[in-house]
Scaffold this motif. Structure first.
Motif, PDB file in Angstrom:
ATOM      1  N   LYS A 325       0.871  -1.181   0.000  1.00 12.57           N
ATOM      2  CA  LYS A 325       0.000   0.000   0.000  1.00 12.57           C
ATOM      3  C   LYS A 325       0.906   1.230   0.000  1.00 12.57           C
ATOM      4  CE  LYS A 325      -4.066  -2.056   0.468  1.00 12.57           C
ATOM      5  NZ  LYS A 325      -3.651  -3.444   0.409  1.00 12.57           N
ATOM      6  N   GLY A 326       0.332   2.379  -0.317  1.00 13.77           N
ATOM      7  CA  GLY A 326       1.129   3.605  -0.431  1.00 13.77           C
ATOM      8  C   GLY A 326       1.984   3.867   0.799  1.00 13.77           C
ATOM      9  N   ILE A 327       3.256   4.246   0.575  1.00 12.19           N
ATOM     10  CA  ILE A 327       4.148   4.607   1.683  1.00 12.19           C
ATOM     11  C   ILE A 327       3.901   6.078   2.023  1.00 12.19           C
ATOM     12  CG2 ILE A 327       6.561   4.841   2.415  1.00 12.19           C
ATOM     13  CD1 ILE A 327       7.180   2.521   0.450  1.00 12.19           C
ATOM     14  N   THR A 328       3.652   6.368   3.293  1.00 12.59           N
ATOM     15  CA  THR A 328       3.232   7.708   3.703  1.00 12.59           C
ATOM     16  C   THR A 328       4.320   8.490   4.432  1.00 12.59           C
ATOM     17  OG1 THR A 328       2.273   6.671   5.661  1.00 12.59           O
ATOM     18  CG2 THR A 328       0.779   7.123   3.829  1.00 12.59           C
ATOM     19  N   ALA A 329       5.348   7.816   4.971  1.00 14.40           N
ATOM     20  CA  ALA A 329       6.375   8.528   5.738  1.00 14.40           C
ATOM     21  C   ALA A 329       7.668   7.730   5.747  1.00 14.40           C
ATOM     22  CB  ALA A 329       5.886   8.768   7.167  1.00 14.40           C
ATOM     23  N   LEU A 330       8.790   8.462   5.832  1.00 13.41           N
ATOM     24  CA  LEU A 330      10.127   7.855   5.839  1.00 13.41           C
ATOM     25  C   LEU A 330      10.985   8.503   6.907  1.00 13.41           C
ATOM     26  CD1 LEU A 330      11.463   7.922   2.153  1.00 13.41           C
ATOM     27  CD2 LEU A 330      10.795   5.888   3.424  1.00 13.41           C
ATOM     28  N   THR A 331      11.904   7.738   7.491  1.00 12.58           N
ATOM     29  CA  THR A 331      12.937   8.320   8.350  1.00 12.58           C
ATOM     30  C   THR A 331      14.150   7.393   8.319  1.00 12.58           C
ATOM     31  OG1 THR A 331      13.420   9.226  10.548  1.00 12.58           O
ATOM     32  CG2 THR A 331      12.144   7.186  10.495  1.00 12.58           C
ATOM     33  N   THR A 332      15.325   7.919   8.685  1.00 10.63           N
ATOM     34  CA  THR A 332      16.508   7.058   8.752  1.00 10.63           C
ATOM     35  C   THR A 332      17.033   7.049  10.170  1.00 10.63           C
ATOM     36  OG1 THR A 332      18.097   8.826   8.366  1.00 10.63           O
ATOM     37  CG2 THR A 332      17.246   7.720   6.433  1.00 10.63           C
ATOM     38  N   SER A 333      17.798   5.999  10.488  1.00 12.37           N
ATOM     39  CA  SER A 333      18.482   5.984  11.784  1.00 12.37           C
ATOM     40  C   SER A 333      19.593   7.035  11.736  1.00 12.37           C
ATOM     41  CB  SER A 333      19.072   4.596  12.042  1.00 12.37           C
ATOM     42  OG  SER A 333      19.928   4.234  10.973  1.00 12.37           O
ATOM     43  N   THR A 334      20.009   7.540  12.898  1.00 15.60           N
ATOM     44  CA  THR A 334      20.982   8.639  12.896  1.00 15.60           C
ATOM     45  C   THR A 334      22.337   8.211  12.324  1.00 15.60           C
ATOM     46  OG1 THR A 334      21.089   8.192  15.257  1.00 15.60           O
ATOM     47  CG2 THR A 334      20.117  10.275  14.609  1.00 15.60           C
ATOM     48  N   ILE A 575      13.583  15.365 -11.634  1.00 15.67           N
ATOM     49  CA  ILE A 575      13.502  13.918 -11.896  1.00 15.67           C
ATOM     50  C   ILE A 575      12.053  13.630 -12.272  1.00 15.67           C
ATOM     51  CG2 ILE A 575      13.936  11.603 -11.012  1.00 15.67           C
ATOM     52  CD1 ILE A 575      15.837  12.826  -8.945  1.00 15.67           C
ATOM     53  N   LYS A 576      11.767  13.696 -13.564  1.00 22.08           N
ATOM     54  CA  LYS A 576      10.387  13.518 -14.047  1.00 22.08           C
ATOM     55  C   LYS A 576       9.976  12.061 -13.929  1.00 22.08           C
ATOM     56  CE  LYS A 576       8.497  16.785 -17.318  1.00 22.08           C
ATOM     57  NZ  LYS A 576       9.379  17.918 -17.536  1.00 22.08           N
ATOM     58  N   GLY A 577       8.737  11.828 -13.510  1.00 18.23           N
ATOM     59  CA  GLY A 577       8.248  10.453 -13.420  1.00 18.23           C
ATOM     60  C   GLY A 577       9.089   9.609 -12.485  1.00 18.23           C
ATOM     61  N   ALA A 578       9.610  10.233 -11.425  1.00 22.65           N
ATOM     62  CA  ALA A 578      10.449   9.505 -10.455  1.00 22.65           C
ATOM     63  C   ALA A 578       9.700   8.275  -9.948  1.00 22.65           C
ATOM     64  CB  ALA A 578      10.823  10.420  -9.301  1.00 22.65           C
ATOM     65  N   HIS A 579       8.413   8.448  -9.680  1.00 20.35           N
ATOM     66  CA  HIS A 579       7.534   7.315  -9.359  1.00 20.35           C
ATOM     67  C   HIS A 579       6.396   7.383 -10.383  1.00 20.35           C
ATOM     68  CE1 HIS A 579       9.182   6.072  -5.347  1.00 20.35           C
ATOM     69  NE2 HIS A 579       9.768   7.246  -5.501  1.00 20.35           N
ATOM     70  N   ALA A 580       6.521   6.584 -11.432  1.00 19.32           N
ATOM     71  CA  ALA A 580       5.568   6.673 -12.546  1.00 19.32           C
ATOM     72  C   ALA A 580       4.151   6.384 -12.069  1.00 19.32           C
ATOM     73  CB  ALA A 580       5.955   5.673 -13.629  1.00 19.32           C
ATOM     74  N   MET A 581       3.189   7.138 -12.549  1.00 22.88           N
ATOM     75  CA  MET A 581       1.764   6.944 -12.230  1.00 22.88           C
ATOM     76  C   MET A 581       1.486   7.026 -10.724  1.00 22.88           C
ATOM     77  SD  MET A 581       0.471   5.801 -15.359  1.00 22.88           S
ATOM     78  CE  MET A 581      -0.933   4.755 -15.082  1.00 22.88           C
ATOM     79  N   SER A 582       2.353   7.690  -9.969  1.00 26.11           N
ATOM     80  CA  SER A 582       2.198   7.676  -8.506  1.00 26.11           C
ATOM     81  C   SER A 582       2.684   8.989  -7.915  1.00 26.11           C
ATOM     82  CB  SER A 582       3.024   6.524  -7.930  1.00 26.11           C
ATOM     83  OG  SER A 582       3.421   6.797  -6.602  1.00 26.11           O
ATOM     84  N   SER A 583       2.019   9.441  -6.851  1.00 31.04           N
ATOM     85  CA  SER A 583       2.536  10.641  -6.189  1.00 31.04           C
ATOM     86  C   SER A 583       3.786  10.275  -5.387  1.00 31.04           C
ATOM     87  CB  SER A 583       1.472  11.247  -5.274  1.00 31.04           C
ATOM     88  OG  SER A 583       1.319  10.477  -4.122  1.00 31.04           O
ATOM     89  N   THR A 594      22.905  11.761  -1.971  1.00 33.74           N
ATOM     90  CA  THR A 594      21.971  10.633  -2.083  1.00 33.74           C
ATOM     91  C   THR A 594      20.605  11.014  -1.540  1.00 33.74           C
ATOM     92  OG1 THR A 594      23.838   9.162  -1.681  1.00 33.74           O
ATOM     93  CG2 THR A 594      21.651   8.169  -1.648  1.00 33.74           C
ATOM     94  N   LEU A 595      19.609  10.802  -2.367  1.00 28.13           N
ATOM     95  CA  LEU A 595      18.237  11.157  -2.023  1.00 28.13           C
ATOM     96  C   LEU A 595      17.390   9.893  -2.074  1.00 28.13           C
ATOM     97  CD1 LEU A 595      16.253  13.597  -1.605  1.00 28.13           C
ATOM     98  CD2 LEU A 595      15.976  13.611  -4.085  1.00 28.13           C
ATOM     99  N   VAL A 596      16.540   9.709  -1.070  1.00 26.57           N
ATOM    100  CA  VAL A 596      15.637   8.549  -1.100  1.00 26.57           C
ATOM    101  C   VAL A 596      14.209   9.070  -1.218  1.00 26.57           C
ATOM    102  CG1 VAL A 596      15.676   8.377   1.431  1.00 26.57           C
ATOM    103  CG2 VAL A 596      14.887   6.449   0.124  1.00 26.57           C
ATOM    104  N   SER A 597      13.409   8.367  -2.032  1.00 27.71           N
ATOM    105  CA  SER A 597      12.016   8.782  -2.222  1.00 27.71           C
ATOM    106  C   SER A 597      11.093   7.585  -2.063  1.00 27.71           C
ATOM    107  CB  SER A 597      11.820   9.404  -3.607  1.00 27.71           C
ATOM    108  OG  SER A 597      12.067   8.454  -4.627  1.00 27.71           O
ATOM    109  N   ALA A 598       9.866   7.840  -1.607  1.00 28.71           N
ATOM    110  CA  ALA A 598       8.875   6.779  -1.460  1.00 28.71           C
ATOM    111  C   ALA A 598       7.562   7.279  -2.032  1.00 28.71           C
ATOM    112  CB  ALA A 598       8.705   6.403   0.007  1.00 28.71           C
ATOM    113  N   GLY A 599       6.821   6.359  -2.657  1.00 29.59           N
ATOM    114  CA  GLY A 599       5.618   6.794  -3.361  1.00 29.59           C
ATOM    115  C   GLY A 599       4.366   6.033  -2.982  1.00 29.59           C
ATOM    116  N   GLN A 600       3.268   6.517  -3.545  1.00 26.34           N
ATOM    117  CA  GLN A 600       1.980   5.843  -3.423  1.00 26.34           C
ATOM    118  C   GLN A 600       2.049   4.454  -4.076  1.00 26.34           C
ATOM    119  OE1 GLN A 600      -0.252   7.283  -1.581  1.00 26.34           O
ATOM    120  NE2 GLN A 600      -1.788   5.693  -1.843  1.00 26.34           N
TER     121      GLN A 600
END
Length: 611
Positions: A325-334, A575-583, A594-600
């Motif tokens: 299901k859609g990922i709504t939040a992200l965090t990393t360990s310190t 970064i166009k269409g980083a997560h295609a068809m998804s927010s 380094t960038l991490v992204s999570a989508g619907q």
């Protein structure tokens, strides 16, 4: 040198629905499995956790995908009865043909051994099955003779060709051809037939169903050969519905996946059970799908987990966790080694960033959508969810110990969370309150607007609350009391706020696509002369790079934009269409580049964005 590149991908899990079979596909070499989630088709390597191919050209939810024996094409189906045949050799996946097969969902697809013909079955009004030539789409016979939804289809891999199918009318049917026509129906099952599969040389086929049975037939004429029986059960193979079966590559064994939460390995010639693999005891451990490739035996649990099984030892070698299901939040360990992701159903997964190895936080901390997640340098995990709780899972074991979670009830729905690095202060933006958790106590400050997001400066001096009133309310924090020091007006509802790591800037994003940085020392005046409105839809999330120079934003428009404070007038990196068809629901910098992204779309992606 390109502006950005995709470094790694932690793919979604297969979509599951209780009591519905998950049909898996694989590549001819058996080194990858195929499954569906959302509008995407996933081709996932068995021996690599950070890589997967995602086909995103379906406009409706996908249901099943199968690669041709030649390996050059894949046929995938969706809930509206369309089968798309596309090229697997190029990353662009050029479309060969689209066939509207019937009006409802495609349940199963099979290729013939020559990679020429495709059979598709499912839910239709005028028909439940169809067989056609893959290059032209012309019909190659008629799959009629069963009176209800057809769930499963397979081609005999050798001549004389046959097609077999299983239906909700409790029958297994056999068709002769080409062109294919109905030959016979077998009434050995007393409930829905979920799966029908040929062995590797076409000498036998087997069927399973809702009655818990596994039946063996002659491959040419469909004469019943035997019924498999587990001696601990009366006359059946499993004590629950059997949703899938798969033959071993050499045809000597059959693996079955059942709602009784087990996978069983059967000897095909003696019809006796050799191994029973108990996956678990919870309802989510029901087994909905199975595939035995040349490289691995893989089953799917009701919660979407992917189990890699050892048929010789009867054990589970590896489980892949994650989200469907859609990922709504992200965090990393310190220390930057772990990533925590939270989803719309309240599940939290932890990931080893270096390897992609995943784990699910058990027991679940929340029961519904998580709107904020944050870790502290002690390793504690703070979360807020639509169940109206702020919870703290303390560090323990290999991650957090959710059996010792501390719960704080909130009096209105939380929409955002900000936590100091040391965990001394947490601020939750709730619908009608700002909740401050300090020194183990919760204080709720009423507000006269509806909040949407929150940020806390690293020095714990300021709290910025984004409002649905199109304003950013900046407060001075002392102890657990707030005093408003500045109100910043935007033209639309505020969607995300964040302080830079050096506390010099505050950024706010809004529904009208704007990204605006403000200078903290300069009484929160606008810090960039340029209007940053390159997104084409609402901005959902924002993150500062550790060097305080760059900003990343994720949006409903499927893209990520990286803005540079030192080059405010220059065109940003898009970064166009980083997560295609998804927010893009969450973005987070791991380090300067380094960038991490999570989508619907339930995917987590790692981007290299060089300076």
């Amino acid at each position: 040198m390109s502006e950005f590149s995709l470094n790694a991908l932690f793919p979604s899990l297969p979509r599951t629905a209780r009591g519905t079979a998950v049909v898996l596909g694989s590549t001819p070499t058996g080194d990858k499995i195929q499954f569906c989630n959302g509008t995407s088709v996933y081709t996932v390597p068995i021996d690599n956790l950070t890589n997967a191919d995602i086909y995103t050209e379906h406009s409706h939810a996908t249901t099943v995908a199968k690669t041709s024996p030649s390996g050059y094409y894949c046929a995938s189906g969706d809930i509206h009865g369309n089968v798309r045949v596309w090229d697997t050799t190029q990353t662009t996946h050029i479309l060969k043909i689209t066939i509207p097969v019937f009006s409802g969902a495609v349940k199963d697809i099979a290729w013939d051994s020559e990679s020429k013909r495709i059979a598709a079955v499912g839910e239709g009004k005028e028909r439940f099955g169809h067989v056609f030539l893959f290059d032209t789409g012309t019909s190659n016979g008629n799959l009629t003779g069963q009176s209800r939804v057809m769930n499963s289809v397979d081609f005999k891999p050798s001549r004389p060709f046959r097609i077999i199918s299983g239906s909700d009318d409790n029958t297994v049917a056999i068709f002769e051809g080409p062109p294919f026509k109905f030959k016979n129906a077998f009434h050995d099952h007393v409930k829905f037939v979920h799966s029908t599969r040929y062995n590797h040389d076409g000498s036998f086929f087997a069927s399973t169903g809702g009655d818990g049975t596994l039946i063996l037939y002659n491959g040419v004429d469909g004469t019943k050969v035997a019924t498999f029986e587990d001696e601990t059960l009366k006359g059946v193979a499993h004590s629950g519905s059997v949703f899938g079966l798969s033959w071993s590559p050499d045809g000597s064994k059959i693996a079955t996946a059942s709602a009784d939460k087990t996978v069983k390995i059967w000897n095909a010639s003696t019809q006796k059970v050799e191994k029973t693999i108990v996956i678990g005891t919870r309802i989510e451990d029901q087994q909905l799908g199975i595939i035995w490739t040349k490289k691995s035996l893989v089953s799917i649990s009701a919660n979407g987990f992917i189990n890699f099984l050892n048929p010789e030892l009867g054990t589970v070698d590896e489980v892949r966790y994650g989200h469907n299901k859609g990922i709504t939040a992200l965090t990393t360990s310190t220390d930057g080694k772990k990533l925590y992701s939270a989803d719309a159903e309240g599940h939290i997964s932890s990931w080893e960033i270096a390897t992609g190895k995943s784990n699910r936080v058990f027991p679940d901390v929340h029961t519904t959508m998580i709107t904020g997640i944050s870790t502290t340098n002690k390793g504690d995990l703070f979360t807020v969810s639509w169940d109206d709780f702020l919870k703290i899972a303390p560090a323990g074991g290999s991650g957090v110990d959710s059996t010792k979670t501390v719960s704080n009830k909130l009096s209105s729905q939380p929409l955002g969370l900000a936590v100091s690095v040391d965990g001394e202060v947490a601020v939750a933006a709730c619908y009608k309150h700002v909740a401050i958790y300090s020194q183990g106590k919760l204080t709720e400050v009423p507000i006269n607007y509806n909040s949407s997001c929150v940020a806390l400066s690293g020095d714990k001096q300021f709290v910025a609350v984004g409002g649905q009133d199109s304003k950013v309310h900046v407060y001075k924090l002392s102890g657990s009391s707030l005093s408003e020091v500045k109100t910043i007006s935007h033209s639309a509802e505020i969607t995300a706020v964040s302080f830079s790591k050096n506390n010099a800037f505050l950024v706010a994003t809004d529904q009208s696509r704007k990204v605006i940085p403000y200078s903290v020392a300069n009484n929160f005046e606008v810090a960039s002369q340029n209007s940053w409105t390159f997104h084409t839809a609402k901005v959902a999330s924002v993150s500062w790079s550790p060097d305080n120079v760059r900003l990343a934003t994720g949006s409903l428009d499927n893209s990520i934009i990286v803005w540079n404070m030192n080059k405010a007038s220059e065109h940003p990196i898009i970064i166009k269409g980083a997560h295609a068809m998804s927010s893009v629901n969450a973005v987070l910098w791991l380090d300067e580049t380094t960038l991490v992204s999570a989508g619907q779309d339930s995917n987590i992606k790692f981007w290299n964005v060089p300076l």
